[in-house]
Scaffold this active site. Structure first.
Site, PDB file in Angstrom:
ATOM      1  CG  PHE A  80      37.485  36.922  36.573  1.00  0.00           C
ATOM      2  CD1 PHE A  80      36.295  36.264  36.363  1.00  0.00           C
ATOM      3  CD2 PHE A  80      37.473  38.063  36.144  1.00  0.00           C
ATOM      4  CE1 PHE A  80      35.113  36.825  35.895  1.00  0.00           C
ATOM      5  CE2 PHE A  80      36.215  39.001  35.748  1.00  0.00           C
ATOM      6  CZ  PHE A  80      35.031  38.224  35.666  1.00  0.00           C
TER       7      PHE A  80
ATOM      8  CG  HIS B  55      32.253  42.933  41.416  1.00  0.00           C
ATOM      9  ND1 HIS B  55      31.924  42.054  42.473  1.00  0.00           N
ATOM     10  CD2 HIS B  55      33.128  42.137  40.653  1.00  0.00           C
ATOM     11  CE1 HIS B  55      32.829  40.886  42.305  1.00  0.00           C
ATOM     12  NE2 HIS B  55      33.315  41.023  41.425  1.00  0.00           N
TER      13      HIS B  55
ATOM     14  CG  PHE C 109      37.835  38.198  46.876  1.00  0.00           C
ATOM     15  CD1 PHE C 109      37.624  39.449  47.444  1.00  0.00           C
ATOM     16  CD2 PHE C 109      37.259  37.137  47.617  1.00  0.00           C
ATOM     17  CE1 PHE C 109      36.960  39.641  48.564  1.00  0.00           C
ATOM     18  CE2 PHE C 109      36.749  37.263  48.754  1.00  0.00           C
ATOM     19  CZ  PHE C 109      36.733  38.413  49.473  1.00  0.00           C
ATOM     20  CD  GLU C 110      38.526  34.071  44.500  1.00  0.00           C
ATOM     21  OE1 GLU C 110      36.990  34.044  44.719  1.00  0.00           O
ATOM     22  OE2 GLU C 110      39.010  34.566  43.573  1.00  0.00           O
TER      23      GLU C 110
ATOM     24  CB  VAL D 143      40.169  43.976  38.812  1.00  0.00           C
ATOM     25  CG1 VAL D 143      38.797  44.320  39.189  1.00  0.00           C
ATOM     26  CG2 VAL D 143      40.825  42.844  39.963  1.00  0.00           C
ATOM     27  CB  ILE D 144      38.244  44.925  33.463  1.00  0.00           C
ATOM     28  CG1 ILE D 144      39.680  44.319  33.045  1.00  0.00           C
ATOM     29  CG2 ILE D 144      37.879  45.863  32.523  1.00  0.00           C
ATOM     30  CD1 ILE D 144      39.929  43.545  31.890  1.00  0.00           C
TER      31      ILE D 144
ATOM     32  CB  THR E 204      28.143  46.478  39.505  1.00  0.00           C
ATOM     33  OG1 THR E 204      29.122  45.666  39.245  1.00  0.00           O
ATOM     34  CG2 THR E 204      27.068  46.051  38.468  1.00  0.00           C
TER      35      THR E 204
ATOM     36  NE  ARG F 169      47.793  49.829  33.794  1.00  0.00           N
ATOM     37  CZ  ARG F 169      47.130  49.995  34.879  1.00  0.00           C
ATOM     38  NH1 ARG F 169      45.878  49.611  35.075  1.00  0.00           N
ATOM     39  NH2 ARG F 169      47.791  50.487  36.045  1.00  0.00           N
TER      40      ARG F 169
END
Length: 155
Positions: free
Chosen positions: A22, A87, A57-58, A80-81, A85, A126
């Site tokens: 992802f 999330h 997450f995995e 993770v961006i 929400t 980054r």
């Protein structure tokens, strides 16, 4: 006074890299940076194994399954961006906790190389532009910790 430090030596060390698919446009750059760093510090490409996960997450679940495979270090890499929400908070909190627990339980370093960014631009910065490459940084941490762990031994 006695001081013990880890050196940045990768010769004969085995690394696993777990990377999130992802946001792959960012995580691929992190992976490239990590591999470049390891190889430049003496790790053979044959001693690097890359595991792709669907998302960040995995990563802790895959990392836990590597405990019985002979690695000196596991690098956990992804991005993770933040979106519109909550999330973002759920994912980053659980990934951080999962990697932290593995560090306490497993007796080898699990390096946190997850970018958490508010925008795509911040993540890209980054992953190899203005703010360096956090994949490279994670690999440097892994190299130092593997040497330090070896010096400390199993106490």
């Amino acid at each position: 006074m006695k001081e013990i430090k880890g050196n940045l030596v990768g010769k004969s060390k085995k690394f696993a890299i777990i990377v999130s698919r992802f946001n792959e446009f960012v995580s691929k750059q992190l992976l490239d940076g990590a591999i470049d760093c390891l190889v430049r510090h003496g790790v053979s490409t044959q001693d690097i194994t890359v595991y792709w996960t669907p998302g960040c997450f995995e990563i802790p679940g895959v990392a836990r399954r590597l405990k019985n495979i002979k690695y000196d270090c596991v690098l956990c890499i992804g991005a993770v961006i933040r979106g519109d929400t909550p999330h973002f908070e759920y994912i980053t909190n659980e990934v951080t906790k999962g990697i932290a627990v593995l560090n306490l339980e497993k007796g080898m370093p699990f390096v946190y190389g997850i970018i958490t960014a508010d925008t795509i631009d911040q993540a890209v910065e980054r992953a190899g532009t203005k703010q360096g490459n956090k994949g490279w940084d994670a690999a440097m941490t892994g190299l130092e910790l593997t040497d330090l762990y070896a010096k400390i031994g199993s106490r």
